[in-house]
Design an enzyme around this catalytic site. Structure first.
Site, PDB file in Angstrom:
ATOM      1  N   CYS A   2      -7.268  -1.110   1.208  1.00  0.00           N
ATOM      2  CA  CYS A   2      -6.720  -1.104   2.568  1.00  0.00           C
ATOM      3  C   CYS A   2      -5.236  -1.428   2.534  1.00  0.00           C
ATOM      4  CB  CYS A   2      -7.423  -2.149   3.413  1.00  0.00           C
ATOM      5  SG  CYS A   2      -9.186  -1.910   3.480  1.00  0.00           S
ATOM      6  N   ARG A  27      -1.949   4.549  -1.088  1.00  0.00           N
ATOM      7  CA  ARG A  27      -3.032   3.676  -1.527  1.00  0.00           C
ATOM      8  C   ARG A  27      -4.397   4.295  -1.270  1.00  0.00           C
ATOM      9  NH1 ARG A  27      -1.022  -1.897  -1.533  1.00  0.00           N
ATOM     10  NH2 ARG A  27      -3.030  -2.752  -0.941  1.00  0.00           N
ATOM     11  N   TRP A  75      -9.964   1.465   3.763  1.00  0.00           N
ATOM     12  CA  TRP A  75     -10.753   2.089   2.688  1.00  0.00           C
ATOM     13  C   TRP A  75     -12.092   1.387   2.801  1.00  0.00           C
ATOM     14  CZ3 TRP A  75     -10.699   5.828  -0.984  1.00  0.00           C
ATOM     15  CH2 TRP A  75     -11.535   5.692  -2.084  1.00  0.00           C
ATOM     16  N   ASN A 101      -7.611  -6.961   4.793  1.00  0.00           N
ATOM     17  CA  ASN A 101      -7.859  -6.306   3.510  1.00  0.00           C
ATOM     18  C   ASN A 101      -8.640  -7.307   2.679  1.00  0.00           C
ATOM     19  OD1 ASN A 101      -7.738  -5.080   1.018  1.00  0.00           O
ATOM     20  ND2 ASN A 101      -5.517  -5.305   0.760  1.00  0.00           N
ATOM     21  N   GLY A 102      -9.777  -6.874   2.092  1.00  0.00           N
ATOM     22  CA  GLY A 102     -10.583  -7.799   1.280  1.00  0.00           C
ATOM     23  C   GLY A 102     -12.039  -7.734   1.688  1.00  0.00           C
ATOM     24  N   GLU A 478     -14.463   6.069 -25.449  1.00  0.00           N
ATOM     25  CA  GLU A 478     -13.573   6.073 -24.286  1.00  0.00           C
ATOM     26  C   GLU A 478     -12.109   6.207 -24.727  1.00  0.00           C
ATOM     27  OE1 GLU A 478     -13.981   6.688 -21.352  1.00  0.00           O
ATOM     28  OE2 GLU A 478     -12.277   5.883 -20.258  1.00  0.00           O
ATOM     29  N   LYS A 482      -9.619   9.172 -23.475  1.00  0.00           N
ATOM     30  CA  LYS A 482      -8.356   8.871 -22.780  1.00  0.00           C
ATOM     31  C   LYS A 482      -7.200   9.573 -23.493  1.00  0.00           C
ATOM     32  CE  LYS A 482      -9.078   7.664 -19.483  1.00  0.00           C
ATOM     33  NZ  LYS A 482     -10.462   7.489 -19.180  1.00  0.00           N
ATOM     34  N   GLU A 485      -7.318  13.460 -23.007  1.00  0.00           N
ATOM     35  CA  GLU A 485      -7.160  14.017 -21.659  1.00  0.00           C
ATOM     36  C   GLU A 485      -5.748  13.870 -21.092  1.00  0.00           C
ATOM     37  OE1 GLU A 485      -9.581  12.485 -18.448  1.00  0.00           O
ATOM     38  OE2 GLU A 485      -9.461  10.440 -19.193  1.00  0.00           O
ATOM     39  N   HIS A 501     -21.229  11.212 -43.127  1.00  0.00           N
ATOM     40  CA  HIS A 501     -22.146  12.349 -42.980  1.00  0.00           C
ATOM     41  C   HIS A 501     -21.391  13.617 -42.600  1.00  0.00           C
ATOM     42  CE1 HIS A 501     -25.513   9.692 -43.562  1.00  0.00           C
ATOM     43  NE2 HIS A 501     -24.916   8.842 -42.725  1.00  0.00           N
ATOM     44  N   LYS A 600      -9.487  15.033 -10.212  1.00  0.00           N
ATOM     45  CA  LYS A 600     -10.016  13.667 -10.047  1.00  0.00           C
ATOM     46  C   LYS A 600     -11.517  13.692  -9.756  1.00  0.00           C
ATOM     47  CE  LYS A 600      -9.523   9.227  -9.872  1.00  0.00           C
ATOM     48  NZ  LYS A 600      -9.348   8.544 -11.168  1.00  0.00           N
TER      49      LYS A 600
HETATM   50  O1  M6R Z   1     -16.191  10.510 -10.526  1.00  0.00           O
HETATM   51  P1  M6R Z   1     -16.995  10.400 -11.767  1.00  0.00           P
HETATM   52  O2  M6R Z   1     -17.078   9.019 -12.316  1.00  0.00           O
HETATM   53  O3  M6R Z   1     -18.381  10.986 -11.589  1.00  0.00           O
HETATM   54  O4  M6R Z   1     -16.254  11.301 -12.817  1.00  0.00           O
HETATM   55  C1  M6R Z   1     -16.790  11.551 -14.064  1.00  0.00           C
HETATM   56  C2  M6R Z   1     -15.781  12.221 -14.957  1.00  0.00           C
HETATM   57  O5  M6R Z   1     -15.390  13.445 -14.428  1.00  0.00           O
HETATM   58  C3  M6R Z   1     -14.541  11.350 -15.193  1.00  0.00           C
HETATM   59  O6  M6R Z   1     -14.891  10.107 -15.709  1.00  0.00           O
HETATM   60  C4  M6R Z   1     -13.584  12.045 -16.143  1.00  0.00           C
HETATM   61  O7  M6R Z   1     -14.131  12.083 -17.426  1.00  0.00           O
HETATM   62  C5  M6R Z   1     -12.210  11.414 -16.137  1.00  0.00           C
HETATM   63  N1  M6R Z   1     -11.244  12.422 -16.418  1.00  0.00           N
HETATM   64  C6  M6R Z   1     -12.068  10.312 -17.110  1.00  0.00           C
HETATM   65  O8  M6R Z   1     -10.785   9.802 -17.185  1.00  0.00           O
END
Ligand code: M6R
Length: 605
Positions: A2, A27, A75, A101-102, A478, A482, A485, A501, A600
């Site tokens: 928020c 935000r 939000w 907010n909170g 992960e 990261k 991507e 292997h 996103k």
């Molecule tokens: O909104 P979601 O958590 O369902 O999204 C899943 C993936 O699309 C998301 O985590 C994606 O791998 C991102 N690019 C990771 O940084």
């Protein structure tokens, strides 16, 4: 997350308040509203949707001259996004208006108490209780009333309050949520951050937790919750608006990584009681009856799901199967009404995860969603939703929401452990570590400069191998995601034991290895794998536990995180792998907030 703005002074119009609010749009929000005092009355305008919709409904009122005004972008956390739940909220008399907010943890108890006294509520929000509580406390002094009301609140808040009998006053208070005061000549301002105030002033007071401030035509006074005045330094900040909205960072991604401590607090708030985990959303669910858990998710959320599998299977008798949702939805899974399905999705809109939820539902499974977006499709289609409360994540790469997912999954695991009768001193230590995690995170986040230097050193390499064992493998997966991507560098993740292997054939001096090597129960096995990689001339970057000097002998570079329970290394190491990927992308000249080919929310398959 928020956003709050407020103005006190003679030269403002409603337009200025709304325009300031617009500067908090970055935000993210689902509704917006404004309150101001005109002819001795509080006027409130609010609507779901964009600020432009609010502007439209204000029409000619935008030109109203005001001496005080507050506004808010919401939000949703409690209650869906709609006109009624939008802020500002008011009391029964309509004389008080509040923006918040909170999250107020004891709002249910307070609401029941206030309803018992005859107060009538209009919204589903936790915020509205504060307005009624102030009304109950009001005896003519608005500062005293707000002070007495906030003393009764548990949880997190930043608030701005106006009262029609005090048309030149705002009372502002904070605990756990950000609130800044702008100090001007003949006027004062409040806002969630400095961005919307930079047009008016460069002088700011950053309220501290437990501060309450009185802003009126005489200036600003700050007090503590015991009512004693306190001196808060005025800080001069000369930033541009665009730099300020990113918290002074170059990109949202870095700002969001740095929000880790607050993210942890928000994910835990209201979910730990009397030394145990008690997630209120699970009240109706008997976790002792569950025989199996099926988790569906994609990308980063899938990695968080893997953490849950390792954790729950290690500490309970429940089987956990984790599947990438795009595979699960086309299989014939063996699940039934005794299987609980957990769907993890920060956006709540990922097409494959939603289809998996629908399939699991058809097969009779109960669905729990873990998501960051109130009102998202997943919340509507699941039986229970546990909100991450991270605030919107603007960078495309998941960073703070991964931290929130791990936190909630650790809490859920701990609740399951207790309800199934496996609780021991070890679990108490894990919970204690989790509670201390925001503070531990501060320490890890301070590594950013050393990680930048490391990224400079390795920025010319075209391939990386991420390896780990047990919980370390989750961080490896992960970390590789990261890196690829946002920096477009080829990165693979393998359980360290799998290297020999096949993938070890790739390694040479041009293929560095990022070794996730905490001092946990599998460390000695990891050490052997690191030595094997080194024997192939691969450069080794180890992420280990502070104090493990041995890592210097077997690695080219070492990053340390503080010692925590074995199970919590994915959490404490999350900022390290995220920050490394961030700096790699930035050094290579890419925009980490908007990686190519990615969205996103992945709402198509
Ligand atoms: O909104 P979601 O958590 O369902 O999204 C899943 C993936 O699309 C998301 O985590 C994606 O791998 C991102 N690019 C990771 O940084």
């Amino acid at each position: 997350m928020c956003g709050i703005v407020g103005v006190v002074g003679d030269d403002f119009k409603v337009f200025d308040v709304v325009d300031s609010l617009k500067r908090l749009e970055y935000r993210g929000y689902d509704s917006a509203g404004v309150a101001y005092i005109k002819d001795g009355k509080v006027l409130i305008f609010k609507s779901v949707g964009r600020i432009d919709v609010l502007r439209g409904s204000l029409g000619e009122h935008l030109k109203d001259e005001i001496s005080v005004g507050i506004a808010h972008t919401r939000w949703a956390t409690h209650g869906s996004p709609n006109d009624t739940n939008a802020h500002p909220h008011t009391d029964c008399t309509g004389k008080i208006a509040i923006v918040h907010n909170g999250i107020i943890e004891n709002f249910r108890e307070l609401k029941a108490f206030l309803e018992g006294l005859g107060h009538e509520f209009r919204s589903d929000t936790d915020t509205e209780v504060i307005a009624h509580l102030i009304e109950e406390e009001y005896k003519g002094d608005i500062f005293e009333a707000v002070l007495n009301a906030v003393r009764k609140l548990d949880g997190a808040y930043a608030i701005g309050v106006v009262h029609s009998d005090h048309p030149d006053t705002i009372i502002a208070a904070r605990k756990g949520s950000p609130l800044v005061i702008g100090v001007g000549n003949g006027f004062s301002l409040i806002a969630s951050d400095i961005t919307p105030m930079l047009r008016y002033t460069k002088d700011f007071i950053f309220l501290e937790d437990g501060d309450i401030a009185l802003l009126n035509d005489k200036g600003v006074k700050v007090f503590r919750m015991d009512g004693k005045p306190v001196d808060r330094r005025i800080q001069r900040i000369d930033l541009s608006e665009s730099a300020a909205e990113k918290g002074g960072y170059k990109h949202f991604m870095m700002k969001e990584i740095m929000e880790g401590p607050q993210t942890l607090v928000s994910a835990m708030t209201g979910r730990i009681k009397d030394g145990y985990v008690k997630i209120p959303e699970l009240e109706e669910l008997d976790l002792s009856k569950i025989t199996r858990i099926n988790v569906v998710a994609c990308g980063t959320s899938y990695h968080a799901a893997m953490f849950f599998k390792y954790f729950v299977e290690q500490h309970t008798d429940v089987d956990v199967s984790v599947e990438v949702a795009s595979e699960f939805r086309y299989r014939k899974p063996h699940i039934d009404d005794k299987t609980l399905t957990l769907a993890i999705s920060q956006s709540g809109e990922t097409a494959d995860t939603l289809e998996s939820v629908r399939l699991a539902k058809r097969l009779g499974s109960n669905i729990i969603a873990i998501t960051n977006v109130v009102g998202s499709t997943i919340t509507r289609e699941s039986d229970i939703s546990i909100m991450m409360n991270s605030g919107p994540e603007i960078g495309v790469a998941a960073t703070k929401t991964y931290v929130a997912q791990l936190t909630i999954l650790a809490l859920l695991g701990l609740q399951l452990i207790r309800e199934r009768g496996f609780w021991s001193g070890r679990h108490k230590r894990i919970l204690d570590n989790l509670i201390r995690m925001p503070e531990i995170f501060e320490n890890v986040l301070s590594l950013s400069d050393s990680i930048r230097a490391l990224a400079e050193k390795y920025s010319r390499y075209e391939h990386f191998m991420y390896i780990g064992r047990g919980y370390g493998f989750i961080t490896a997966m992960e970390g590789a995601l990261k890196l690829k991507e946002i920096s477009y560098i080829h990165a693979e993740a393998y359980p360290a034991g799998e290297l020999k292997h096949g993938p070890i054939a790739l390694l040479d001096e041009k293929f560095p290895v990022f070794a996730i090597s905490p001092s946990d129960s599998l460390y000695l096995k990891m050490k052997s794998n690191i030595i094997e990689c080194k024997a192939r001339d691969a450069k080794i970057i180890s992420v280990g536990t502070s104090g493990n000097g041995e890592l210097f002998d077997i690695s080219n570079d070492v990053l340390f995180v503080p010692r925590v329970a074995d199970e919590l290394y994915p959490l404490v190491m999350a900022p390290v792998i995220q920050t490394f990927a961030y700096h790699m992308a930035d050094i290579k000249g890419y925009d980490p907030d908007k990686p190519r080919n990615l969205a996103k929310s992945v709402t198509v398959e």
